[in-house]
Each structure stands twice: as C-alpha cells, then as structure tokens.
Design an enzyme around this catalytic site. Structure first.
Site, PDB file in Angstrom:
ATOM      1  N   CYS A  74      -1.678   2.063  -6.858  1.00 58.04           N
ATOM      2  CA  CYS A  74      -2.989   1.421  -6.874  1.00 58.04           C
ATOM      3  C   CYS A  74      -3.931   2.253  -6.008  1.00 58.04           C
ATOM      4  CB  CYS A  74      -2.827   0.017  -6.299  1.00 58.04           C
ATOM      5  SG  CYS A  74      -4.367  -0.852  -6.027  1.00 58.04           S
ATOM      6  N   CYS A 186      -8.547   4.452 -10.961  1.00 60.22           N
ATOM      7  CA  CYS A 186      -7.923   3.119 -10.896  1.00 60.22           C
ATOM      8  C   CYS A 186      -6.784   3.180 -11.900  1.00 60.22           C
ATOM      9  CB  CYS A 186      -8.929   2.037 -11.298  1.00 60.22           C
ATOM     10  SG  CYS A 186      -8.166   0.415 -11.589  1.00 60.22           S
TER      11      CYS A 186
HETATM   12  N1  DGL Z   1      -5.082  -0.789 -10.319  1.00 58.22           N
HETATM   13  C1  DGL Z   1      -5.744  -0.839  -9.090  1.00 58.22           C
HETATM   14  C2  DGL Z   1      -6.355   0.456  -8.662  1.00 58.22           C
HETATM   15  O1  DGL Z   1      -5.794   1.500  -8.970  1.00 58.22           O
HETATM   16  C3  DGL Z   1      -6.474  -2.106  -8.691  1.00 58.22           C
HETATM   17  C4  DGL Z   1      -7.388  -2.737  -9.687  1.00 58.22           C
HETATM   18  C5  DGL Z   1      -7.842  -4.073  -9.163  1.00 58.22           C
HETATM   19  O2  DGL Z   1      -6.983  -4.933  -8.953  1.00 58.22           O
HETATM   20  O3  DGL Z   1      -9.037  -4.251  -8.914  1.00 58.22           O
HETATM   21  O4  DGL Z   1      -7.352   0.511  -8.009  1.00 58.22           O
END
Ligand code: DGL
Length: 270
Positions: A74, A186
């Site tokens: 993440c 993301c």
């Molecule tokens: N998938 C995550 C990232 O890479 C978080 C997305 C979220 O929950 O806002 O930032």
C-alpha cells in the site's frame, strides 16, 4: 527453518493483490498471508494516526502468524508510516511500495509526469521529498489526488460505468496538462490499466507511458529475502492464505472476478 515461514502482506483492501500476483509469479515457492483491511478502507481519506494504528495492528497479527518479512502492499501506508513500523518492530524486515517518481523522471523521453495517488499519499512529505530529490528542470511533475478511485475499484467491478466515468475524468486532466507519463501510486490503480488503455486513445493522440512498480518491488523483496537467507527455495508451490477484516464473501468475489481464481477467504478481527 526461517525460510519456510510466510511473507505477511497487507493493504486497505484488494489493491495489494496487484502486488501479491507479482509475488506469486516471481517467488512461487513462498507461502503468503494476505490481509485486506477492508473494514478500515479506504486508507487514503484517513488520518496518519488511524493508518499508523492499523499498520501496527496488522503487523503485530502477521508476526504472531510467523511472518518472516512484511510487505506493505500500500503506497499510502508506506509513505506515511513504514519508518514508524521499522522502529516499532526492529526484528522484522519491511518492504514497501513508493510512488515510482524516479524511473518516470529518469526516462529522457519524459516531459510531463502525473502521479495518481490517494489524498493521503498526494499530500505526504515522502512524495514531496521524492519529487524534490529527482528534480529535473526539463520534466514537470503534477500530483493528482484521485478522490474516490480506490473506493470505486474496491467494489470489484472493473467494467462498471461509474468507474469508467471517474477514470475518464482523471484522464481528461492528463490531456489538459500534456502528460506523457502516468505514475500509478496506489496499488488499487493497476487494476484499471485496461480501462486507461481503452479510454486514452479516445481522448488524445499522444502516447501515454504508464508506470507501476510492482515488478521492481518484488525484485527488491527477493533481494532482501536472499540477503537474510530467508528465501524459500522449495520446488513445490507455496500456499496463500487470504484474510479480511471486512466481508469474506466480498473479497472472495473480487479475487474471482479479478483473477478467475476460486479461493477461500477468512474473516479476522484485528
Ligand atoms: N491501495 C492503497 C495504496 O496503495 C490504499 C488505497 C486506499 O485505501 O485509499 O495507496
């Protein structure tokens, strides 16, 4: 033996699965535990304190399950709290995923880069530092907070009209800024790559290079495991355990529609 232990992976939801599939492809012998923290998604709209508390709790849980390394799948958690995790849990290695600003700027053909990220990544000091460190006078860098995009992807229907509309809206911004290179910062966003590729030619004649660093992150993960003699070199395929703090059936359905895989998913209270 330490190298037989699982790799612990977490994200706010299904986004980290875009990294997990790369781990499964490149390190097929490894056992994996994946947690989708869906009860607390999206992270991108949360305070640093909430993201920190979730990252600490999930890491603690993964360590209790015997994880030998933690992959923070993440960007939002990596840029905001990975340094705190390293201080709090000094005995376990962490690998994170950061916006791929460096390869985007280093490419000599790049003139205008746009970074798509969650609000909490877009405003982070770490992203600002990355842009400053790799500053190049010939290359403009725009940061776009893609409000609502991770949540829309989290619904698991990549072909939905509402997702197409949102992606079109953000792609129109790239047309306005003359962007030639898009960084997907993301882990949810790589799932809309086919949508981007379908819509972009209807908006612009210019070619668009899309960068997402899953391959580089897994290469780094392999290097860390090797370095610490934690790489699993078994000849048989490792097992993946899928966990969620949300609704197990929803994650199961997303994995089915994204990967055409029927897996079992357990709900956990963390
Ligand atoms: N998938 C995550 C990232 O890479 C978080 C997305 C979220 O929950 O806002 O930032």
């Amino acid at each position: 033996m330490g190298n037989q232990l699982p790799i612990g992976i977490f994200d706010s939801g299904i986004g980290g699965l875009s990294l997990l599939r790369e781990v499964q492809a490149k390190l097929p012998s490894e056992h994996l535990i994946y947690i989708a923290d869906t009860a607390y998604a999206p992270y991108g709209d949360k305070t640093a304190e909430v993201i920190e508390a979730r990252a600490f709790a999930l890491t603690q849980y993964l360590i209790e399950q015997g994880a030998k390394v933690i992959l923070v799948a993440c960007n939002t958690a990596t840029v905001n709290v990975i340094n705190l995790l390293r201080v709090e849990f000094p005995n376990i290695p962490f690998v994170g995923i950061e916006p791929a600003v460096k390869p985007a700027i280093l490419d000599k053909n790049t003139k205008v880069v746009t970074v798509w990220a969650t609000a909490k990544t877009a405003t982070s000091q770490r992203l600002k530092d990355l842009v400053d460190t790799h500053y190049c006078p010939q290359t403009k860098v725009h940061i776009q907070a893609c409000h609502g995009l991770a949540s829309e992807i989290e619904k698991g229907d990549i072909a939905s009209i509402s997702l197409e509309q949102l992606v079109t809206e953000y792609l129109n911004e790239l047309v306005v800024t003359g962007t030639d290179t898009l960084v997907l910062a993301c882990t949810h966003y790589p799932f809309v790559l086919p949508v981007i590729e379908a819509i972009w030619p209807t908006l612009s004649q210019q070619s668009l290079t899309v960068i997402e660093p899953a391959g580089a992150v897994v290469k780094h993960l392999k290097h860390i495991l090797n370095d610490k003699t934690l790489l699993n070199s078994d000849e048989f395929e490792g097992e993946t355990c899928y966990l969620t703090t949300g609704v197990a059936g929803a994650l199961k359905q997303s994995i089915l529609s994204l990967f055409n895989k029927n897996v079992s998913v357990d709900k956990i209270e963390v």
